[in-house]
Design an enzyme around this catalytic site. Sequence first.
Site, PDB file in Angstrom:
ATOM      1  N   TRP A  61       0.802  -1.150  -0.042  1.00 16.11           N
ATOM      2  CA  TRP A  61      -0.162   0.044   0.043  1.00 16.11           C
ATOM      3  C   TRP A  61       0.908   1.138   0.111  1.00 16.11           C
ATOM      4  O   TRP A  61       2.027   1.150   0.078  1.00 16.11           O
ATOM      5  CB  TRP A  61      -1.014   0.001   1.214  1.00 16.11           C
ATOM      6  CG  TRP A  61      -0.512  -0.354   2.504  1.00 16.11           C
ATOM      7  CD1 TRP A  61       0.699  -0.546   2.802  1.00 16.11           C
ATOM      8  CD2 TRP A  61      -1.132  -0.198   3.671  1.00 16.11           C
ATOM      9  NE1 TRP A  61       1.032  -0.589   4.402  1.00 16.11           N
ATOM     10  CE2 TRP A  61      -0.383  -0.566   4.813  1.00 16.11           C
ATOM     11  CE3 TRP A  61      -2.819   0.025   4.017  1.00 16.11           C
ATOM     12  CZ2 TRP A  61      -0.684  -0.378   6.064  1.00 16.11           C
ATOM     13  CZ3 TRP A  61      -2.795   0.073   5.403  1.00 16.11           C
ATOM     14  CH2 TRP A  61      -2.080   0.025   6.402  1.00 16.11           C
ATOM     15  N   HIS A  69      -7.421  19.790  -6.295  1.00 12.07           N
ATOM     16  CA  HIS A  69      -7.604  20.104  -7.819  1.00 12.07           C
ATOM     17  C   HIS A  69      -6.300  19.577  -8.534  1.00 12.07           C
ATOM     18  O   HIS A  69      -5.881  20.586  -9.510  1.00 12.07           O
ATOM     19  CB  HIS A  69      -7.859  21.876  -7.661  1.00 12.07           C
ATOM     20  CG  HIS A  69      -9.069  22.220  -6.892  1.00 12.07           C
ATOM     21  ND1 HIS A  69     -10.265  22.294  -7.456  1.00 12.07           N
ATOM     22  CD2 HIS A  69      -9.043  22.526  -5.633  1.00 12.07           C
ATOM     23  CE1 HIS A  69     -11.063  22.395  -6.569  1.00 12.07           C
ATOM     24  NE2 HIS A  69     -10.306  22.876  -5.468  1.00 12.07           N
ATOM     25  N   HIS A  79     -15.575  26.223  -4.041  1.00  7.19           N
ATOM     26  CA  HIS A  79     -14.256  26.596  -4.656  1.00  7.19           C
ATOM     27  C   HIS A  79     -14.054  27.954  -4.801  1.00  7.19           C
ATOM     28  O   HIS A  79     -12.646  28.529  -4.878  1.00  7.19           O
ATOM     29  CB  HIS A  79     -13.977  25.360  -5.933  1.00  7.19           C
ATOM     30  CG  HIS A  79     -12.441  25.836  -6.678  1.00  7.19           C
ATOM     31  ND1 HIS A  79     -11.735  25.883  -5.918  1.00  7.19           N
ATOM     32  CD2 HIS A  79     -12.379  25.866  -7.954  1.00  7.19           C
ATOM     33  CE1 HIS A  79     -10.552  26.077  -6.837  1.00  7.19           C
ATOM     34  NE2 HIS A  79     -10.932  26.294  -7.913  1.00  7.19           N
TER      35      HIS A  79
END
Length: 257
Positions: A61, A69, A79
């Site tokens: 992992w 963004h 935003h």
Amino acid sequence: MSTLTDLTQRMASGEVEIVDLTHTLDPDFPVIILPPEFGQCARFRMEEVSAYDHRGPAWKWHNISMSEHTGTHFDAPVHWISGRDVPNGAVDEIPAEKLVGPVVVIDCSEGSAQDDDFELTPEIIEAWEAEHGRIPEDAWVLMRTDWSKRRGADYLNMREDGPHSPGPTPDAMRLLAEERNIRGFGTETVGTDAGQGAHYTPPYPAHFILHGAGKLGLQCLANLDQLPATGAILIAPPLKIRNGTGSPLRVLALVEK
């Protein structure tokens, strides 16, 4: 046969195709560059935690970090300052039914190939409607420019006066958001606005007008050349981040062959 059973069978047979509109998220994918006095968008980073070794013998992992963004991503109304007070304006508050819906594609690829600063105007939208019919209310509208085929420095296309890339004019955004009442607007460029969008009135009209009206944004899309002008369904759920302003996501389209 139920509608969902029919859809499942048609997807299995290939009558309905799934088109991936997403760039691979990796550390090299470009992010928007703002003037140096402003905070900057973080690139994607991935750190290995374990890989079937002494750190974790049976699993692999990674830890990841990035801006909301970065890469192919979603913009929520909060935003932008114009959308700061829009009800249900953060990504975790947007109703799930708004994340799956019809999409139309306006092909601006020819103009964008000739002009890096190509503009989507009301006249182009109205010409598209004369051929394909009026844009349905509550539909996604995607601006195809084939910009997603660019790589590296050509993607941001920075010059001494900043980035140069296609985008909509303020009047085009007013038409889409206010008169057509679209669900959201998407592009193949690093933002929903033109690279020189700061010079419009208002600055960055796709962000200002779109989010002020409670609409959604998608950018850094890919493979828009594989979508029809009308008839596809867009699936675009962001991560459910509390008070999130946006999120990287995998955008898919269902296209009937």
